[in-house]
Design an enzyme around this catalytic site. Structure first.
Site, PDB file in Angstrom:
ATOM      1  CE  LYS A  77      -2.047   3.000   1.764  1.00  0.00           C
ATOM      2  NZ  LYS A  77      -1.878   4.388   1.253  1.00  0.00           N
ATOM      3  CD  GLU A 137       9.940  13.842  10.544  1.00  0.00           C
ATOM      4  OE1 GLU A 137       8.755  13.507  10.756  1.00  0.00           O
ATOM      5  OE2 GLU A 137      10.770  13.090  10.021  1.00  0.00           O
ATOM      6  CD  GLU A 147      13.115   1.536   9.338  1.00  0.00           C
ATOM      7  OE1 GLU A 147      13.638   2.606   9.719  1.00  0.00           O
ATOM      8  OE2 GLU A 147      13.628   0.426   9.521  1.00  0.00           O
ATOM      9  CB  CYS A 204      13.065   9.604   7.442  1.00  0.00           C
ATOM     10  SG  CYS A 204      14.064   8.447   6.515  1.00  0.00           S
TER      11      CYS A 204
HETATM   12  P1  NAD Z   1       2.147   8.979   6.673  1.00  0.00           P
HETATM   13  O1  NAD Z   1       2.334   8.339   7.986  1.00  0.00           O
HETATM   14  O2  NAD Z   1       1.115  10.010   6.521  1.00  0.00           O
HETATM   15  O3  NAD Z   1       1.781   7.885   5.568  1.00  0.00           O
HETATM   16  C1  NAD Z   1       2.603   6.774   5.286  1.00  0.00           C
HETATM   17  C2  NAD Z   1       1.759   5.676   4.676  1.00  0.00           C
HETATM   18  O4  NAD Z   1       0.825   5.219   5.642  1.00  0.00           O
HETATM   19  C3  NAD Z   1       0.925   6.114   3.468  1.00  0.00           C
HETATM   20  O5  NAD Z   1       0.886   5.045   2.551  1.00  0.00           O
HETATM   21  C4  NAD Z   1      -0.448   6.328   4.081  1.00  0.00           C
HETATM   22  O6  NAD Z   1      -1.507   6.192   3.175  1.00  0.00           O
HETATM   23  C5  NAD Z   1      -0.485   5.213   5.092  1.00  0.00           C
HETATM   24  N1  NAD Z   1      -1.424   5.386   6.193  1.00  0.00           N
HETATM   25  C6  NAD Z   1      -1.869   6.539   6.756  1.00  0.00           C
HETATM   26  N2  NAD Z   1      -2.730   6.270   7.761  1.00  0.00           N
HETATM   27  C7  NAD Z   1      -2.828   4.922   7.840  1.00  0.00           C
HETATM   28  C8  NAD Z   1      -3.539   4.026   8.673  1.00  0.00           C
HETATM   29  N3  NAD Z   1      -4.329   4.461   9.644  1.00  0.00           N
HETATM   30  N4  NAD Z   1      -3.401   2.708   8.476  1.00  0.00           N
HETATM   31  C9  NAD Z   1      -2.592   2.225   7.519  1.00  0.00           C
HETATM   32  N5  NAD Z   1      -1.894   3.022   6.682  1.00  0.00           N
HETATM   33  C10 NAD Z   1      -1.999   4.357   6.846  1.00  0.00           C
HETATM   34  O7  NAD Z   1       3.582   9.465   6.267  1.00  0.00           O
HETATM   35  P2  NAD Z   1       3.963  10.298   4.993  1.00  0.00           P
HETATM   36  O8  NAD Z   1       3.441  11.662   5.201  1.00  0.00           O
HETATM   37  O9  NAD Z   1       3.594   9.556   3.748  1.00  0.00           O
HETATM   38  O10 NAD Z   1       5.562  10.264   5.083  1.00  0.00           O
HETATM   39  C11 NAD Z   1       6.259  11.171   5.834  1.00  0.00           C
HETATM   40  C12 NAD Z   1       6.774  10.550   7.111  1.00  0.00           C
HETATM   41  O11 NAD Z   1       7.473   9.331   6.851  1.00  0.00           O
HETATM   42  C13 NAD Z   1       7.769  11.427   7.816  1.00  0.00           C
HETATM   43  O12 NAD Z   1       7.424  11.554   9.171  1.00  0.00           O
HETATM   44  C14 NAD Z   1       9.092  10.707   7.677  1.00  0.00           C
HETATM   45  O13 NAD Z   1      10.012  10.976   8.675  1.00  0.00           O
HETATM   46  C15 NAD Z   1       8.699   9.292   7.592  1.00  0.00           C
HETATM   47  N6  NAD Z   1       9.677   8.485   6.882  1.00  0.00           N
HETATM   48  C16 NAD Z   1      10.520   7.676   7.586  1.00  0.00           C
HETATM   49  C17 NAD Z   1      11.492   6.922   6.941  1.00  0.00           C
HETATM   50  C18 NAD Z   1      12.444   6.028   7.705  1.00  0.00           C
HETATM   51  O14 NAD Z   1      13.142   5.250   7.104  1.00  0.00           O
HETATM   52  N7  NAD Z   1      12.485   6.095   9.015  1.00  0.00           N
HETATM   53  C19 NAD Z   1      11.594   6.992   5.572  1.00  0.00           C
HETATM   54  C20 NAD Z   1      10.728   7.827   4.868  1.00  0.00           C
HETATM   55  C21 NAD Z   1       9.767   8.572   5.545  1.00  0.00           C
END
Ligand code: NAD
Length: 499
Positions: A175, A385, A250, A284
């Site tokens: 997803k 962040e 992550e 991230c």
């Molecule tokens: P997000 O948490 O909004 O979404 C990530 C994914 O989760 C998307 O596919 C989204 O549709 C899905 N999602 C959202 N709510 C959900 C739920 N209730 N159940 C299941 N899936 C759900 O994050 P984002 O805005 O897409 O990405 C940014 C964040 O990701 C930042 O905080 C960043 O630090 C983090 N990030 C971390 C790493 C790492 O390796 N640690 C890498 C990349 C991004």
């Protein structure tokens, strides 16, 4: 063409919903994809469950599974230009950055294929201390995996999950972020072309709350591997608790970049810019906390601000652009609010802090590289962040203070130390409680080295041998080769009568 991939078929969402994907650089619609709801997700889970339970993939020899993953790497390389273009359009990042990302995706697939061939899925025999018993540990596939990924490195983050899951023998539902689905669709078509059996890989597109949420709840899913924001990660962990799923997270980071006065000034300065402003801070592991020795603060920050002000913003195909837009208007509003709150709590705005005036950028969601000086760890802007092009600056006087500041975070993903004193570099790096620490560098990572966070940056590790182990269940089999009575319980009762 339909864009959900379930049980080896390309299908539309059952509810008929679709979503327009726009390029953040100019707001132009670049593709329209199907928008799944819970019914589609449940179909995908059912397909992945059937495919796992009948052993069509898990029972193939690991060499065969690894060979398929290698084949996918070849196909990704063949299509690299098209995939990079898709990624650049969905994310708004520079084409050259997207090209680097695709090269990294290929490396990731090759690494995990190699790990499989080299015995990474093999178990071990353990000494029982008993010549009549043989004991072995098998590394079995973890089962049906939900792979949920973000929008900043769409295909790269997916590859860190898909490649080890396949080598381990798992089946999955992927997803991706609803904002950037293009390259995940392409990946599915390559898995199909490479000959992956139907039902092993399934793709669901749509909003997290509707299409994603069932993945963490459904009892047919064994493991959820999630990359994204902290708040979503907590919600997924809580949902997964009801069925005690394995969870790999992550999450974000607020990563310290510590610069000592004896560091190579030009290298530290140049990398401080890349650390935080690469991909407009939507990384991230971005070095968004500059922690600089007080004696060089003025010279270092003045030079940094001058360079930050010169960074050229632009779209994916603008040859002059050095970095691109933020992912969406909603995200830009959040970054703006973060900067405004930082100034309200006492940070000194040295540059940026708002969208650019340039009319050529007006249709995109750009934000100027921003430096917030005179910050300290009790400020929200230092702890939280922004996930945008925003640098906070703190100062220190002693090595101990630098370490204390570097560890004063509820995250723990990554950090760096810049110094020409080798012993100090090792001392500081050793004391930092972060999943990755760079010495005199920022950002390099390797598929063969574990990636992940301490603290609230996550649970578990991706990449490296541990990144494969995430998708394996160790199972112990103990065999007695000279079975006999144990003699623990009496064969007769106290009075000598037969039982
Ligand atoms: P997000 O948490 O909004 O979404 C990530 C994914 O989760 C998307 O596919 C989204 O549709 C899905 N999602 C959202 N709510 C959900 C739920 N209730 N159940 C299941 N899936 C759900 O994050 P984002 O805005 O897409 O990405 C940014 C964040 O990701 C930042 O905080 C960043 O630090 C983090 N990030 C971390 C790493 C790492 O390796 N640690 C890498 C990349 C991004």
């Amino acid at each position: 063409m339909p864009t959900l991939y379930i049980d080896g078929e390309w299908v539309a969402a059952q509810g008929g919903g679709t979503r327009d994907i726009t390029c953040p650089a100019d707001g132009v619609v670049v593709r329209t994809v199907d928008e799944a709801t819970a019914v589609d997700t449940e179909r995908a889970i059912a397909a992945a469950r059937r495919a796992f339970d009948d052993g069509r993939w898990s029972e193939r020899p690991v060499t065969e599974r690894a060979a398929l993953v290698q084949r996918v790497a070849d196909l990704l390389e063949r299509d690299a230009a098209e995939i990079a273009r898709t990624e650049a359009l969905d994310t708004g990042k520079r084409l050259v950055e997207a090209e680097y990302d695709v090269a990294d995706v290929v490396r990731c697939f090759r690494y995990f294929a190699g790990l499989g061939v080299a015995g990474g899925t093999g178990g071990r025999v353990v000494d029982t201390g008993n010549p009549s018993a043989i004991s072995r540990i098998d590394l079995l596939p973890a089962g049906v995996c939900a792979l949920i990924t973000p929008w900043n490195y769409p295909l790269l983050q997916a590859s860190w999950k898909v490649a080890p899951a396949l080598v381990a023998g798992c089946t999955f539902v992927l997803k991706p972020s609803e904002l950037t689905p293009g390259t995940a669709i392409h990946l599915m078509s390559l898995l199909e072309e490479a000959g992956l059996p139907a039902g092993v890989a399934n793709l669901i597109l749509g909003a997290g709350a509707t299409a994603g949420a069932p993945l963490a709840v459904d009892p047919r899913v064994d493991l959820v591997s999630f990359t994204g924001g902290l708040v979503t990660g907590r919600a997924i962990m809580a949902s997964a608790a009801a069925t005690v799923k394995r969870v790999a997270l992550e999450l974000g980071g607020k990563n310290p970049n510590i610069v000592f006065a004896d560091a190579d000034f030009d290298a530290a300065l140049d990398n401080a810019l890349t650390a935080v402003f690469l991909h407009s801070g939507q990384v991230c592991s971005a070095g968004a906390r500059l922690i600089v020795e007080e004696s060089i603060h003025d010279a270092f920050v003045d030079a940094l601000v001058r360079r930050a002000e010169r960074i050229t913003l632009g779209g994916p195909f603008d040859p002059d652009a050095e970095t691109g837009p933020l992912i969406s208007e909603a995200h830009r509003s959040k970054v703006q609010a973060y900067v405004d709150a930082a100034v309200a709590e006492g940070a000194v705005l040295r540059c940026g802090g708002r969208p650019p005036d340039d009319p050529r950028l007006a249709a995109g969601t750009y934000f100027l590289p921003t430096v917030l000086d005179r910050c300290h760890t009790r400020m929200t802007c230092v702890q939280d962040e922004s996930f945008g092009p925003v640098l906070t600056v703190e100062t220190f006087r002693t090595e101990d203070e630098a370490v204390e500041l570097g560890n004063d975070t509820y995250y723990g993903l990554a950090g760096a130390v810049w110094t020409n004193d080798g012993s100090r570099a090792e001392r500081v790096a050793g004391a930092l409680r972060h999943g990755t620490v760079w010495i005199n560098d920022y950002h390099p990572y390797l598929p063969q080295a574990e990636w992940g966070g301490f603290g609230q940056s996550g649970v578990g590790r991706e990449l490296g041998p541990t990144g494969l182990a995430e998708y394996q269940e160790p199972k112990h089999t103990y065999r007695n080769i000279r079975p006999g009575v144990s003699g623990w319980f009496r064969e007769t009762d106290r009075r000598g009568a037969d039982q």
